[in-house]
Design a protein around this motif. Structure first.
Motif, PDB file in Angstrom:
ATOM      1  N   ARG A 165      11.425  19.325  -3.892  1.00 20.58           N
ATOM      2  CA  ARG A 165      11.296  20.737  -4.264  1.00 20.58           C
ATOM      3  C   ARG A 165       9.937  21.304  -3.875  1.00 20.58           C
ATOM      4  NH1 ARG A 165      14.271  21.930  -9.531  1.00 20.58           N
ATOM      5  NH2 ARG A 165      12.325  22.764 -10.336  1.00 20.58           N
ATOM      6  N   ARG A 166       9.024  20.441  -3.409  1.00 15.42           N
ATOM      7  CA  ARG A 166       7.685  20.878  -3.024  1.00 15.42           C
ATOM      8  C   ARG A 166       7.306  20.221  -1.699  1.00 15.42           C
ATOM      9  NH1 ARG A 166       7.784  20.351  -8.482  1.00 15.42           N
ATOM     10  NH2 ARG A 166       7.180  22.195  -9.689  1.00 15.42           N
ATOM     11  N   PRO A 167       6.516  20.896  -0.872  1.00 14.47           N
ATOM     12  CA  PRO A 167       6.223  20.384   0.473  1.00 14.47           C
ATOM     13  C   PRO A 167       5.599  19.004   0.494  1.00 14.47           C
ATOM     14  CG  PRO A 167       5.592  22.694   0.301  1.00 14.47           C
ATOM     15  CD  PRO A 167       5.965  22.257  -1.086  1.00 14.47           C
ATOM     16  N   HIS A 168       4.716  18.679  -0.446  1.00 16.01           N
ATOM     17  CA  HIS A 168       4.045  17.375  -0.377  1.00 16.01           C
ATOM     18  C   HIS A 168       5.022  16.222  -0.565  1.00 16.01           C
ATOM     19  CE1 HIS A 168       4.011  17.768  -4.823  1.00 16.01           C
ATOM     20  NE2 HIS A 168       3.897  16.458  -4.834  1.00 16.01           N
ATOM     21  N   ARG A 169       6.159  16.486  -1.207  1.00 15.38           N
ATOM     22  CA  ARG A 169       7.167  15.436  -1.368  1.00 15.38           C
ATOM     23  C   ARG A 169       7.794  15.071  -0.019  1.00 15.38           C
ATOM     24  NH1 ARG A 169       5.781  13.000  -5.927  1.00 15.38           N
ATOM     25  NH2 ARG A 169       5.879  14.361  -7.759  1.00 15.38           N
ATOM     26  N   VAL A 170       7.897  16.041   0.867  1.00 16.32           N
ATOM     27  CA  VAL A 170       8.430  15.758   2.203  1.00 16.32           C
ATOM     28  C   VAL A 170       7.491  14.804   2.931  1.00 16.32           C
ATOM     29  CG1 VAL A 170       9.058  16.751   4.436  1.00 16.32           C
ATOM     30  CG2 VAL A 170       9.640  17.964   2.319  1.00 16.32           C
ATOM     31  N   ALA A 171       6.192  15.068   2.857  1.00 22.96           N
ATOM     32  CA  ALA A 171       5.218  14.205   3.527  1.00 22.96           C
ATOM     33  C   ALA A 171       5.267  12.781   2.985  1.00 22.96           C
ATOM     34  CB  ALA A 171       3.816  14.790   3.358  1.00 22.96           C
ATOM     35  N   GLU A 172       5.430  12.639   1.659  1.00 24.63           N
ATOM     36  CA  GLU A 172       5.519  11.307   1.063  1.00 24.63           C
ATOM     37  C   GLU A 172       6.742  10.556   1.581  1.00 24.63           C
ATOM     38  OE1 GLU A 172       5.552  11.949  -3.109  1.00 24.63           O
ATOM     39  OE2 GLU A 172       3.469  12.599  -3.209  1.00 24.63           O
ATOM     40  N   ALA A 173       7.856  11.268   1.676  1.00 24.69           N
ATOM     41  CA  ALA A 173       9.089  10.621   2.142  1.00 24.69           C
ATOM     42  C   ALA A 173       8.990  10.249   3.618  1.00 24.69           C
ATOM     43  CB  ALA A 173      10.276  11.548   1.907  1.00 24.69           C
TER      44      ALA A 173
ATOM     45  N   ASP B 291       8.550   5.249   7.931  1.00 20.89           N
ATOM     46  CA  ASP B 291       7.773   4.393   8.825  1.00 20.89           C
ATOM     47  C   ASP B 291       7.584   2.984   8.283  1.00 20.89           C
ATOM     48  OD1 ASP B 291       7.422   6.410  10.715  1.00 20.89           O
ATOM     49  OD2 ASP B 291       5.629   7.190   9.717  1.00 20.89           O
ATOM     50  N   VAL B 292       8.098   2.720   7.075  1.00 18.12           N
ATOM     51  CA  VAL B 292       7.946   1.398   6.467  1.00 18.12           C
ATOM     52  C   VAL B 292       9.038   0.471   7.004  1.00 18.12           C
ATOM     53  CG1 VAL B 292       7.982   0.077   4.321  1.00 18.12           C
ATOM     54  CG2 VAL B 292       6.901   2.338   4.380  1.00 18.12           C
ATOM     55  N   ALA B 293       8.629  -0.590   7.662  1.00 15.83           N
ATOM     56  CA  ALA B 293       9.582  -1.564   8.206  1.00 15.83           C
ATOM     57  C   ALA B 293       9.637  -2.765   7.267  1.00 15.83           C
ATOM     58  CB  ALA B 293       9.169  -1.990   9.608  1.00 15.83           C
TER      59      ALA B 293
ATOM     60  N   GLY C  99       0.797  -1.216   0.000  1.00 13.43           N
ATOM     61  CA  GLY C  99       0.000   0.000   0.000  1.00 13.43           C
ATOM     62  C   GLY C  99       0.826   1.260   0.000  1.00 13.43           C
ATOM     63  N   ILE C 100       2.022   1.186  -0.590  1.00 17.62           N
ATOM     64  CA  ILE C 100       2.898   2.347  -0.670  1.00 17.62           C
ATOM     65  C   ILE C 100       3.306   2.557  -2.118  1.00 17.62           C
ATOM     66  CG2 ILE C 100       3.760   2.087   1.683  1.00 17.62           C
ATOM     67  CD1 ILE C 100       6.275   0.766   0.564  1.00 17.62           C
ATOM     68  N   SER C 101       3.954   3.678  -2.391  1.00 15.29           N
ATOM     69  CA  SER C 101       4.410   3.975  -3.748  1.00 15.29           C
ATOM     70  C   SER C 101       5.764   3.324  -4.009  1.00 15.29           C
ATOM     71  CB  SER C 101       4.521   5.482  -3.948  1.00 15.29           C
ATOM     72  OG  SER C 101       5.579   6.018  -3.163  1.00 15.29           O
ATOM     73  N   VAL C 102       6.137   3.247  -5.272  1.00 18.58           N
ATOM     74  CA  VAL C 102       7.465   2.749  -5.634  1.00 18.58           C
ATOM     75  C   VAL C 102       8.542   3.624  -5.006  1.00 18.58           C
ATOM     76  CG1 VAL C 102       9.068   2.393  -7.557  1.00 18.58           C
ATOM     77  CG2 VAL C 102       6.685   1.651  -7.769  1.00 18.58           C
TER      78      VAL C 102
ATOM     79  N   ALA D 292      11.508   2.353  -2.538  1.00 21.71           N
ATOM     80  CA  ALA D 292      12.930   2.560  -2.826  1.00 21.71           C
ATOM     81  C   ALA D 292      13.615   3.304  -1.693  1.00 21.71           C
ATOM     82  CB  ALA D 292      13.085   3.321  -4.139  1.00 21.71           C
ATOM     83  N   THR D 293      12.922   4.275  -1.103  1.00 18.36           N
ATOM     84  CA  THR D 293      13.488   5.020   0.031  1.00 18.36           C
ATOM     85  C   THR D 293      13.615   4.128   1.254  1.00 18.36           C
ATOM     86  OG1 THR D 293      12.515   7.079  -0.805  1.00 18.36           O
ATOM     87  CG2 THR D 293      13.207   7.048   1.498  1.00 18.36           C
ATOM     88  N   ALA D 294      12.580   3.333   1.520  1.00 18.66           N
ATOM     89  CA  ALA D 294      12.618   2.424   2.671  1.00 18.66           C
ATOM     90  C   ALA D 294      13.744   1.410   2.528  1.00 18.66           C
ATOM     91  CB  ALA D 294      11.269   1.718   2.817  1.00 18.66           C
ATOM     92  N   TRP D 295      14.015   0.970   1.280  1.00 21.50           N
ATOM     93  CA  TRP D 295      15.118   0.030   1.052  1.00 21.50           C
ATOM     94  C   TRP D 295      16.445   0.650   1.485  1.00 21.50           C
ATOM     95  CZ3 TRP D 295      19.591   0.180  -1.802  1.00 21.50           C
ATOM     96  CH2 TRP D 295      20.270  -1.037  -1.973  1.00 21.50           C
TER      97      TRP D 295
END
Length: 343
Positions: free
Chosen positions: A283-291, A296-298, A255-258, A262-265
């Motif tokens: 470069r945009r605030p919503h990208r921070v929230a996505e990251a 939190d992905v274990a 239930g997460i994005s690619v 990739a970041t969780a890896w």
């Protein structure tokens, strides 16, 4: 966000850092209001480590960060600054400089642009071809002793250089491109050396310059970055996007994005390699929230095996950079050259 030391003697940092290069350079300046809002969103969320360089936008990025820091933000922000990239008036990169006089001169200008009396981590962007690393790090060590720098870092250097630098002054972290598509730090012994010496790793390019977002679409007429990022070249792009698609079912199952997978890896590499921080190129605030959600992905051991099977080390097509830029990398073997664009 939970924090941990960046290296044995480094500052306390969250698992994510904000890379600010894209706000001033590379693919063109970001909207300034968006850029400042992104820095605010990161700091408010506890992403306190801001990565910049004096040559990003030829000083523009440091000026931008100064304008973005609100009252009280400087005390909670950790400023990581790279130096040594030389640029001409047309914006081209014309060499790498590491002489002690340049180190001190560059910091003087950075302190003025950032409107601060110190930087938290100061690092050469690349190994200068005509200056021993001992001389460069020795100059940074003098700046630490004088109170202008808190910690010393490195960028894109190999195990031998890491050891030589660490013998002059303790290194808190090595900044290196590291992702599912760029796994040379494993094979080249960089991660193992850092772990052995108690040095942290700040991994940039975790989304492979956009390829690992899961939403990349080639612009009409081709991607202009293909001439310096061969993985975007038409000869390689189809292969690399096919690898991305192999990750999509794994991301969907969680239930997460690619991009989050990739970041969780990258963050999960801390289990085997000590502290690994993922540098976000938002470069945009919503990208921070996505990251933040990615932090939190274990991932389980089974997840990691499935990811490695989907994108095996060495499966990506094309080198990280074009040959003249690869020649700048002490972190990867090959012929060396004095000119090119550092990260």
């Amino acid at each position: 966000m939970h924090t941990r030391p960046l290296g044995a003697g480094g500052p306390q940092v969250p698992p994510l850092a904000l890379g600010c290069a894209g706000m001033s350079d590379h693919t063109g300046p970001a909207d300034e209001a968006d850029a400042i809002a992104t820095i605010h969103a990161a700091l408010d969320a506890g992403v306190t480590l801001l990565d910049t360089a004096d040559f990003y936008g030829m000083g523009h990025n440091e000026d931008l960060i100064r304008r973005a820091l609100r009252a009280g933000d400087r005390e909670k922000a950790l400023l990581s600054v790279k130096f040594g990239g030389l640029r001409g008036p047309d914006g081209s990169f014309v060499g790498i400089e590491g002489r002690p006089a340049h180190v001190k001169n560059a910091l003087a200008y950075s302190l003025r642009r950032l409107d601060t009396d110190h930087v938290d981590i100061y690092r050469p962007a690349r190994l200068a071809p005509d200056t021993p690393i001992e001389d460069t790090i020795g100059a940074v060590a003098e700046l630490v002793q004088a109170g202008y720098v808190r910690h010393v870092g490195l960028s894109e250097v190999g195990p031998e250089t890491i050891r030589r630098a660490h013998a002059v002054h303790p290194i808190c972290d090595v900044q290196i491109e590291y992702s599912l598509f760029s796994r040379a730090p494993e094979a080249n012994g960089i991660l193992a050396t850092c772990h052995e010496l108690g040095i942290g790793v700040t991994a940039y390019g975790v989304l492979a310059h956009g390829l690992l977002t899961g939403g990349y679409r080639q612009p009409a007429g081709g991607d202009p970055r293909a001439h310096w990022l061969p993985r975007f070249h038409p000869d390689h792009l189809a292969t690399n996007l096919a690898l991305v698609e192999r990750l999509r079912p794994l991301a969907d199952a969680r239930g997460i994005s690619v991009a989050q997978l990739a970041t969780a890896w990258v963050l999960a590499r801390s289990r085997a390699h000590g502290t690994v921080v993922a540098v976000l190129g938002a470069r945009r605030p919503h990208r921070v929230a996505e990251a933040l959600a990615a932090a939190d992905v274990a991932l389980t051991d089974a997840d990691l095996r499935a990811i490695d099977e989907a994108v095996p080390a060495g499966a990506v097509a094309g080198t990280r950079y074009a040959a003249p830029l690869m020649a700048l990398l002490d972190s990867e073997p090959g012929p060396k050259s004095p000119a090119g664009a550092p990260n």
